[in-house]
Design an enzyme around this catalytic site. Structure first.
Site, PDB file in Angstrom:
ATOM      1  CG  HIS A 104     -42.691  47.906  14.206  1.00 11.52           C
ATOM      2  ND1 HIS A 104     -41.399  48.334  13.963  1.00 11.52           N
ATOM      3  CD2 HIS A 104     -42.932  48.188  15.522  1.00 11.52           C
ATOM      4  CE1 HIS A 104     -40.883  48.846  15.069  1.00 11.52           C
ATOM      5  NE2 HIS A 104     -41.790  48.780  16.029  1.00 11.52           N
ATOM      6  CG  HIS A 113     -45.582  51.619  18.184  1.00 17.73           C
ATOM      7  ND1 HIS A 113     -44.787  52.676  18.556  1.00 17.73           N
ATOM      8  CD2 HIS A 113     -44.737  50.550  18.076  1.00 17.73           C
ATOM      9  CE1 HIS A 113     -43.518  52.272  18.657  1.00 17.73           C
ATOM     10  NE2 HIS A 113     -43.487  50.977  18.386  1.00 17.73           N
ATOM     11  CD  GLU A 114     -46.015  46.944  18.534  1.00 19.89           C
ATOM     12  OE1 GLU A 114     -45.195  46.463  17.715  1.00 19.89           O
ATOM     13  OE2 GLU A 114     -45.662  47.525  19.574  1.00 19.89           O
TER      14      GLU A 114
END
Length: 222
Positions: free
Chosen positions: A187, A183-184
């Site tokens: 980004h 998820h990170e």
């Protein structure tokens, strides 16, 4: 078994070669980034920039760059990001530098796979292998409060990163910790969980087995 071992060794050698090349291209913070890092009260968190703001769209949709691990402002950014992700008003399990307006490859991840579940800081993180075995689970985001939902991600990943001391690591992550890491790092490429939800709508998955809060899945062949 021997064939898989040889394949993994070749992958690791190739990864180390790529890492050496990428480290040569890493740069220090720009003047604008330096100004943001030292802005306001430096003993406090850096503000999370909401996606709804024009600046949010600017930073959250941009591809981030590698940073040199010896930049003098890196420890300060590290601490201010940590305070942002652990703030009692909006606690999270991970944060990426673009969420505070810095388009650099830096993330904090909560390690649910370790005793006491500590947060760890990753410099220039990369995913170099991911499993075909998938995990489905609910995800949210500190940058926006709407359109959260279930996302399918790899259950296991092999990662590379540099720590704050400049030491390079290669490590295997699994389960929820692997999900947070994916998820990170999304980004860092300007990808949001809403993008993942949209791209997975027309995909079909075969259940593998029930697994706590989510499901283990395998993607069906077209």
């Amino acid at each position: 078994y021997l064939r898989n071992t040889i394949k993994m060794i070749k992958l690791l050698i190739g990864t180390l070669t790529i890492l050496c090349s990428l480290n040569c291209k890493a740069q220090n913070f720009t003047v604008a980034e330096q100004a943001l890092i030292v802005s306001g009260d430096t003993s406090k968190l850096l503000r999370l920039i909401p996606l709804a703001e024009p600046e949010g769209k600017k930073y959250l949709r941009k591809i981030s760059l590698d940073i040199t691990c010896n930049d003098p402002l890196l420890p300060l950014l590290k601490e201010r990001m940590y305070k942002a992700v652990t703030d009692s008003n909006h606690k999270g399990v991970g944060i990426a530098a673009p969420q505070v307006g810095i388009n650099r490859n830096l993330i904090w991840v909560k390690r649910y796979d370790k005793p006491s579940m500590p947060f760890e800081f990753f410099i220039n993180p990369k995913i170099i292998w991911h499993s075909k075995l998938l995990r489905k689970g609910f995800e949210g985001d500190l940058s926006f409060k709407e359109n959260w939902g279930d996302v399918v991600r790899s259950h296991s990943i092999l990662i590379s990163y540099t720590d704050i001391s400049g030491v390079q690591h290669i490590e295997m992550l699994e389960d929820f910790t692997a999900v947070i890491f994916q998820h990170e790092t999304d980004h860092l490429f300007g990808i949001l969980l809403t993008d993942r939800i949209a791209e997975q709508q027309n995909k079909k998955y075969t259940p593998y087995q029930s697994y706590r809060n989510g499901e283990l899945l395998q993607e069906e062949s077209p």
